[in-house]
Enzyme design. Structure first.
Site, PDB file in Angstrom:
ATOM      1  N   SER A 251       0.860  -1.202   0.000  1.00 44.24           N
ATOM      2  CA  SER A 251       0.000   0.000   0.000  1.00 44.24           C
ATOM      3  C   SER A 251       0.884   1.236   0.000  1.00 44.24           C
ATOM      4  O   SER A 251       1.935   1.239   0.632  1.00 44.24           O
ATOM      5  CB  SER A 251      -0.875   0.056   1.263  1.00 44.24           C
ATOM      6  OG  SER A 251      -1.629   1.259   1.275  1.00 44.24           O
TER       7      SER A 251
ATOM      8  N   LYS B  31      -6.901 -18.464   1.250  1.00 43.15           N
ATOM      9  CA  LYS B  31      -7.955 -19.488   1.390  1.00 43.15           C
ATOM     10  C   LYS B  31      -7.633 -20.702   0.519  1.00 43.15           C
ATOM     11  O   LYS B  31      -7.675 -21.847   0.967  1.00 43.15           O
ATOM     12  CB  LYS B  31      -9.284 -18.854   0.967  1.00 43.15           C
ATOM     13  CG  LYS B  31     -10.465 -19.773   0.967  1.00 43.15           C
ATOM     14  CD  LYS B  31     -11.761 -18.954   0.863  1.00 43.15           C
ATOM     15  CE  LYS B  31     -12.917 -19.819   0.455  1.00 43.15           C
ATOM     16  NZ  LYS B  31     -13.177 -19.785  -0.999  1.00 43.15           N
TER      17      LYS B  31
ATOM     18  N   ALA C 219      -1.067  -5.973   7.192  1.00 42.73           N
ATOM     19  CA  ALA C 219      -0.411  -4.796   7.757  1.00 42.73           C
ATOM     20  C   ALA C 219      -1.445  -3.685   7.815  1.00 42.73           C
ATOM     21  O   ALA C 219      -1.769  -3.065   6.809  1.00 42.73           O
ATOM     22  CB  ALA C 219       0.775  -4.388   6.879  1.00 42.73           C
TER      23      ALA C 219
ATOM     24  N   TYR D 233      -6.836   6.316   2.851  1.00 51.53           N
ATOM     25  CA  TYR D 233      -5.952   5.334   3.492  1.00 51.53           C
ATOM     26  C   TYR D 233      -6.644   4.718   4.712  1.00 51.53           C
ATOM     27  O   TYR D 233      -6.687   3.501   4.856  1.00 51.53           O
ATOM     28  CB  TYR D 233      -4.659   6.038   3.909  1.00 51.53           C
ATOM     29  CG  TYR D 233      -3.600   5.135   4.489  1.00 51.53           C
ATOM     30  CD1 TYR D 233      -3.038   4.100   3.739  1.00 51.53           C
ATOM     31  CD2 TYR D 233      -3.131   5.326   5.792  1.00 51.53           C
ATOM     32  CE1 TYR D 233      -2.051   3.292   4.274  1.00 51.53           C
ATOM     33  CE2 TYR D 233      -2.131   4.526   6.323  1.00 51.53           C
ATOM     34  CZ  TYR D 233      -1.589   3.516   5.563  1.00 51.53           C
ATOM     35  OH  TYR D 233      -0.608   2.712   6.094  1.00 51.53           O
TER      36      TYR D 233
ATOM     37  N   LYS E  15      -7.797   0.791   4.999  1.00 50.87           N
ATOM     38  CA  LYS E  15      -7.240  -0.134   5.998  1.00 50.87           C
ATOM     39  C   LYS E  15      -8.332  -0.646   6.936  1.00 50.87           C
ATOM     40  O   LYS E  15      -8.263  -1.784   7.399  1.00 50.87           O
ATOM     41  CB  LYS E  15      -6.123   0.554   6.786  1.00 50.87           C
ATOM     42  CG  LYS E  15      -4.844   0.790   5.973  1.00 50.87           C
ATOM     43  CD  LYS E  15      -4.156  -0.525   5.582  1.00 50.87           C
ATOM     44  CE  LYS E  15      -2.792  -0.281   4.948  1.00 50.87           C
ATOM     45  NZ  LYS E  15      -2.136  -1.547   4.526  1.00 50.87           N
TER      46      LYS E  15
END
Ligand code: UDP
Length: 309
Positions: free
Chosen positions: A74, A104, A113, A144, A148
């Site tokens: 990111s 998965k 993170a 941002y 997140k």
């Protein structure tokens, strides 16, 4: 152990690749180099290391087994995510979705993170993991913060619904070698300015606080969390809190070129205080930061001095 690091050519990602190789992992580093740079990984000379240039907002498939996915990719500095708002939202949403899908499929353990920005401009200090935050969803930092927060939500959904083994680290301000001199964050800005003998640009009146963690401590905490059995978010950061004005004075003193301080406008929604409560990290991981601000800054100043030569 076969391990993917997304954002592996970035500041934190490249240090994580180093640690994983040291621990005997086979590392696949994925990065699209939007803010990362292959300079950060060019020192790695190991058959156990592969670099793939790939944008994880597009799916990626692997034939072999994968044991761990550290998902760091990111833009992460305020200037970067202000310049790259859509990429920031896409990598937090689509990138995280794709990496969870991979986890998965491969039955891999997945670490997200996340960031202290999920607490926004926090109304409690220090911030515990139980605090839900004070985020402006439509402000410039929202791209941002909300990306997140969404990434945390989808990680917990995959954990609860699909039984994926997941970890969430909330990373607080971290500094050290391999930060970009022009990423706009306070540490490279101040050190770069001080080394060039320029004035240090303090935003606002400098009374806002931050707590700075040296990169080796941060990476060790992230690694320990991945290897733990704990699925809820854990703060990893240094609880030593300074005002930005104090911090500017520390850097001027350490660099010793007599820079002055100038005050500039405070960015919109700039958090007034930030300090991690690290009780969970201490109790669950036996982790706490070891590198003092003075020692960490010395290393970082040395690194930037070389770059500016
Ligand atoms: N800051 C500053 N001068 C600079 C760069 C940043 O005073 O040249 C301030 C910024 O306003 C914030 C703090 O330093 O209060 C930390 O900023 P940074 O961009 O490093 O990251 P943040 O913690 O805001 O994500």
């Amino acid at each position: 152990m076969k391990t993917i690091v997304t954002g592996g050519a970035g500041f934190l990602g490249s240090h994580l690749c180093d640690l994983l190789l040291e621990k005997g992992h086979e590392v696949i580093c994925i990065d699209n180099l939007v803010t990362g740079n292959t300079r950060n990984i060019e020192h790695i000379n190991s058959d156990s290391f592969t670099y793939l240039k790939h944008d994880i907002t597009k799916p990626i498939y692997f034939g072999d087994k994968i044991d761990y996915i550290f998902h760091l990719a990111s833009p992460a500095s305020p200037i970067d995510y202000l310049e790259l708002p859509i990429q920031t939202l896409k990598v937090g949403a689509l990138g995280t979705y794709n990496m969870l899908g991979l986890a998965k499929e491969k039955k891999a353990r997945f670490l997200l993170a996340s960031t202290s920005e999920v607490y926004g401009d926090p109304l409690v200090n220090p911030q515990t993991e139980e605090y839900w935050g004070n985020v402006n969803p439509i402000g410039p930092r929202g791209v941002y913060d909300e990306a997140k927060r969404y990434a945390e939500a989808i990680t917990m959904a995959y954990h609860r619904y699909h039984g994926i083994d997941t970890r969430i680290v909330r990373i607080f301000n971290t500094y050290g070698p391999r930060m970009r001199l022009n990423d706009g964050r306070v540490v490279p800005n101040f050190i770069g300015q001080a080394l060039r003998g320029e004035d240090l640009t303090v935003y606002g009146d400098g009374s806002q606080t931050r707590s700075f963690c040296y990169v080796s401590d941060e990476i060790e905490g992230i690694y320990r969390l991945m290897m733990s059995e704990y699925s809820l978010p854990v703060n990893i950061g240094n609880p030593e809190e300074h005002t930005i004005l104090e911090f500017a004075k520390i850097i001027i003193k350490m660099v010793g070129r007599g820079s002055k301080i100038v005050f500039k406008e405070l960015p919109v929604d700039d958090p007034k205080q930030r300090r991690p409560d690290i009780t969970k990290a201490r109790e669950l991981l036996g982790w706490e930061p070891k590198v003092s601000l003075e020692k960490g800054l010395k290393q970082t100043i040395g690194y930037f001095r070389e770059i500016l030569r």
